[in-house]
Design a protein around this motif. Structure first.
Motif, mmCIF file in Angstrom:
data_model
loop_
_atom_site.group_PDB
_atom_site.id
_atom_site.type_symbol
_atom_site.label_atom_id
_atom_site.label_comp_id
_atom_site.label_asym_id
_atom_site.label_seq_id
_atom_site.Cartn_x
_atom_site.Cartn_y
_atom_site.Cartn_z
ATOM 1 N N ALA A 256 9.772 30.272 43.317
ATOM 2 C CA ALA A 256 10.821 29.377 43.149
ATOM 3 C C ALA A 256 12.296 29.305 43.168
ATOM 4 C CB ALA A 256 10.544 28.731 41.996
ATOM 5 N N SER A 257 12.219 30.412 41.945
ATOM 6 C CA SER A 257 13.785 31.003 41.559
ATOM 7 C C SER A 257 15.028 31.383 42.876
ATOM 8 C CB SER A 257 13.570 31.414 40.526
ATOM 9 O OG SER A 257 13.857 33.209 41.103
ATOM 10 N N LEU A 258 14.364 32.603 43.647
ATOM 11 C CA LEU A 258 14.713 32.777 45.208
ATOM 12 C C LEU A 258 15.803 31.642 45.699
ATOM 13 C CD1 LEU A 258 12.126 35.510 46.081
ATOM 14 C CD2 LEU A 258 13.773 35.851 44.802
ATOM 15 N N ALA A 259 14.948 30.419 45.467
ATOM 16 C CA ALA A 259 14.765 28.865 45.831
ATOM 17 C C ALA A 259 16.323 28.502 46.078
ATOM 18 C CB ALA A 259 13.894 28.810 46.751
ATOM 19 N N ALA A 260 15.916 29.071 43.991
ATOM 20 C CA ALA A 260 17.263 28.071 43.203
ATOM 21 C C ALA A 260 18.331 28.738 43.635
ATOM 22 C CB ALA A 260 16.690 28.257 42.078
ATOM 23 N N ARG A 261 18.632 30.015 43.776
ATOM 24 C CA ARG A 261 19.462 30.858 43.963
ATOM 25 C C ARG A 261 20.012 30.399 45.008
ATOM 26 N NH1 ARG A 261 17.992 37.250 41.692
ATOM 27 N NH2 ARG A 261 17.078 36.133 39.616
ATOM 28 N N THR A 266 25.259 27.876 47.392
ATOM 29 C CA THR A 266 25.719 27.410 48.453
ATOM 30 C C THR A 266 26.281 25.806 47.675
ATOM 31 O OG1 THR A 266 23.664 27.763 49.691
ATOM 32 C CG2 THR A 266 24.907 25.444 50.393
ATOM 33 N N ALA A 267 26.409 25.494 47.102
ATOM 34 C CA ALA A 267 26.439 24.614 46.125
ATOM 35 C C ALA A 267 28.103 25.878 45.924
ATOM 36 C CB ALA A 267 26.579 23.732 44.869
ATOM 37 N N GLU A 268 27.859 26.390 44.428
ATOM 38 C CA GLU A 268 29.082 27.036 44.217
ATOM 39 C C GLU A 268 30.141 27.532 45.949
ATOM 40 O OE1 GLU A 268 28.061 30.468 42.780
ATOM 41 O OE2 GLU A 268 26.950 29.445 40.575
ATOM 42 N N ILE A 269 29.766 28.393 46.770
ATOM 43 C CA ILE A 269 31.135 28.556 47.741
ATOM 44 C C ILE A 269 30.599 27.647 48.815
ATOM 45 C CG2 ILE A 269 30.761 29.862 50.393
ATOM 46 C CD1 ILE A 269 28.339 31.673 49.030
ATOM 47 N N CYS A 270 30.494 26.056 48.868
ATOM 48 C CA CYS A 270 30.416 24.619 49.741
ATOM 49 C C CYS A 270 32.004 24.281 48.770
ATOM 50 C CB CYS A 270 29.483 24.192 50.090
ATOM 51 S SG CYS A 270 28.739 24.990 51.170
ATOM 52 N N ALA A 271 31.588 24.173 47.349
ATOM 53 C CA ALA A 271 32.777 23.664 46.677
ATOM 54 C C ALA A 271 33.512 23.912 46.485
ATOM 55 C CB ALA A 271 32.146 23.650 45.358
ATOM 56 N N GLU A 272 34.122 25.775 47.117
ATOM 57 C CA GLU A 272 35.451 26.221 46.821
ATOM 58 C C GLU A 272 36.000 26.439 48.587
ATOM 59 O OE1 GLU A 272 36.798 26.923 44.369
ATOM 60 O OE2 GLU A 272 35.258 26.736 42.729
ATOM 61 N N LEU A 273 35.276 25.370 49.138
ATOM 62 C CA LEU A 273 35.922 25.216 50.416
ATOM 63 C C LEU A 273 37.479 24.593 50.689
ATOM 64 C CD1 LEU A 273 32.694 25.301 52.654
ATOM 65 C CD2 LEU A 273 33.971 27.597 53.004
ATOM 66 N N PRO A 274 38.333 25.008 51.427
ATOM 67 C CA PRO A 274 39.433 24.370 51.269
ATOM 68 C C PRO A 274 38.793 23.139 52.717
ATOM 69 C CG PRO A 274 39.398 26.522 52.661
ATOM 70 C CD PRO A 274 38.299 26.348 52.233
ATOM 71 N N GLY A 275 39.371 22.143 52.042
ATOM 72 C CA GLY A 275 38.677 20.783 53.002
ATOM 73 C C GLY A 275 37.517 20.181 52.685
ATOM 74 N N GLY A 276 37.242 20.790 52.012
ATOM 75 C CA GLY A 276 35.923 20.138 51.291
ATOM 76 C C GLY A 276 36.327 18.404 51.111
ATOM 77 N N ARG A 277 36.699 18.485 50.813
ATOM 78 C CA ARG A 277 35.861 16.500 50.019
ATOM 79 C C ARG A 277 38.131 16.449 50.868
ATOM 80 N NH1 ARG A 277 33.956 13.457 46.466
ATOM 81 N NH2 ARG A 277 32.648 15.190 45.938
ATOM 82 N N TRP A 278 38.103 14.592 51.260
ATOM 83 C CA TRP A 278 38.968 14.392 51.561
ATOM 84 C C TRP A 278 39.692 13.491 50.834
ATOM 85 C CZ3 TRP A 278 36.210 13.660 57.143
ATOM 86 C CH2 TRP A 278 36.292 15.129 57.688
ATOM 87 N N HIS A 279 40.824 13.483 50.423
ATOM 88 C CA HIS A 279 41.725 11.821 50.403
ATOM 89 C C HIS A 279 41.479 11.069 50.523
ATOM 90 C CE1 HIS A 279 43.087 14.835 46.573
ATOM 91 N NE2 HIS A 279 44.438 15.417 48.474
ATOM 92 N N TRP A 280 40.837 10.397 49.895
ATOM 93 C CA TRP A 280 40.724 8.256 50.723
ATOM 94 C C TRP A 280 41.055 7.201 49.180
ATOM 95 C CZ3 TRP A 280 39.092 7.959 55.585
ATOM 96 C CH2 TRP A 280 38.686 6.781 55.866
ATOM 97 N N PRO A 281 41.502 6.485 49.747
ATOM 98 C CA PRO A 281 41.730 5.005 49.230
ATOM 99 C C PRO A 281 40.686 5.340 48.059
ATOM 100 C CG PRO A 281 42.411 4.456 50.859
ATOM 101 C CD PRO A 281 41.945 5.702 51.459
ATOM 102 N N GLU A 282 40.143 4.792 46.659
ATOM 103 C CA GLU A 282 39.820 4.438 45.781
ATOM 104 C C GLU A 282 38.621 3.476 45.473
ATOM 105 O OE1 GLU A 282 41.196 5.959 41.628
ATOM 106 O OE2 GLU A 282 41.678 7.457 43.125
ATOM 107 N N GLY A 283 37.726 2.757 45.310
ATOM 108 C CA GLY A 283 36.733 1.825 44.567
ATOM 109 C C GLY A 283 36.689 0.513 46.225
#
Length: 329
Positions: A256-261, A266-283
């Motif tokens: 299971a640790s192979l899948a966890a890695r 995936t989470a660490e690489i995708c979190a660092e991608l440019p434009g991964g989060r678009w700015h948008w009005p809050e609330g």
């Protein structure tokens, strides 16, 4: 007195199973996410990895939900089917597996919703009637809110219901569109459609909890999709084997640790991608604006595909600006 002590004994046994899995995972490098996959325990997950999972919209993988209950039921049905069991016996065995799983992981809102949905479907299968998942979801929501109305204020409950509703309503139409228009094979079109459907329905709610639109979430979920069931399945096997055979349980945790890695990378690489989060009005203004934009896109797609007709029976025809309009005959 015996009736009062039985739930206590069951709870203590479930706690031992969860603690044993956490202890085994703590001794295997890269297995921090395995208890989260199996029983929703994220005590081993570091703050850095937790932030990366949140940024890439992968936190649902470490929260027990319908995918976990579905995996447990499917595994039990497969095992009993190999023994030539009939339809009703398969339903009873799946129900026993579901009840055991709920006791092990605890009374989380997403678990309760998924368990009630599965129970409705299993009852229908036992009686020989074809059950629809959407009415089962509605029954589960009404039952849970009747029993505990305060769950309506929990973000996890709302996100769980929204994601499930989106997947049930939009996955197959999106899959067919991706296969016919984009020529994407089914093995890729299905996870893309499921991730996109969940993202569309959860997007406005996510804006109420964090800033920006996680545009990278669909990509991250598609990449992590093959690994999550493996991590969950072997994590559950390790949970069952832990008190009986720690050696075999450790082997299951290692697999299971192979899948966890894979999911963690995936989470660490995708979190660092440019434009991964678009700015948008809050609330609420931003949430309503996003919901309106998404609804407009869905409406335009429905008009273009002919699923919704114009007044008078007309239909919107796709425009081809680089080609001349054919002459009327």
């Amino acid at each position: 007195q015996h009736r009062e002590s039985l739930p206590t004994k069951i709870g203590a046994t479930a706690a031992i199973l969860r603690q044993t899995l956490v202890r085994l995972a703590s001794g295997v490098p890269g297995a921090e996410l395995v208890p989260g996959f199996a029983v929703g325990d994220t005590s081993l997950v570091s703050e850095q990895l937790s932030d990366a999972m949140l940024e890439s919209s992968l936190t649902h993988l470490t929260a027990v939900s319908g995918s976990n209950t579905g995996l447990v039921i499917a595994a039990m049905v497969w095992c009993v089917s190999r023994l030539r069991a009939g339809r009703r016996l398969r339903s009873c065995a799946a129900a026993c597996a579901l009840i055991t799983f709920v006791f092990v992981v605890g009374p989380d809102s997403s678990v309760q919703r998924a368990a009630l949905m599965a129970a409705v479907l299993l009852i229908g299968a036992f009686g020989g009637h074809r059950s629809a998942a959407l009415p089962a979801l509605g029954f589960a929501v009404i039952a849970l809110l009747t029993f505990d109305p305060w769950q309506s204020l929990q973000p996890g409950f709302a996100l769980s219901v929204a994601a499930t509703c989106g997947i049930l309503l939009c996955t197959m139409p999106l899959t067919n569109w991706l296969r016919s228009r984009a020529r994407i094979p089914r093995i890729l079109a299905l996870p893309i459609a499921a991730a996109l459907a969940a993202q569309l329905f959860c997007g406005p709610l996510i804006l109420l909890l964090q800033q920006g639109v996680p545009a990278v979430g669909v990509l991250a979920n598609v990449i992590a999709a093959p690994a999550a069931p493996i991590g969950t399945g072997f994590g559950l096997i390790a949970t069952v084997l832990g008190p009986v055979s720690p050696t075999l349980a450790s082997v299951a945790v290692s697999v299971a640790s192979l899948a966890a890695r894979w999911v963690a990378a995936t989470a660490e690489i995708c979190a660092e991608l440019p434009g991964g989060r678009w700015h948008w009005p809050e609330g609420w203004p931003g949430a309503l604006l996003l919901a309106g934009c998404q609804l407009s896109l869905v409406l335009a797609w429905a008009l273009m595909s002919g699923r919704i007709g114009l007044p008078g029976g007309g239909r919107v025809e796709p425009r081809s600006p680089w080609h001349e309009k054919p002459a009327a005959s």
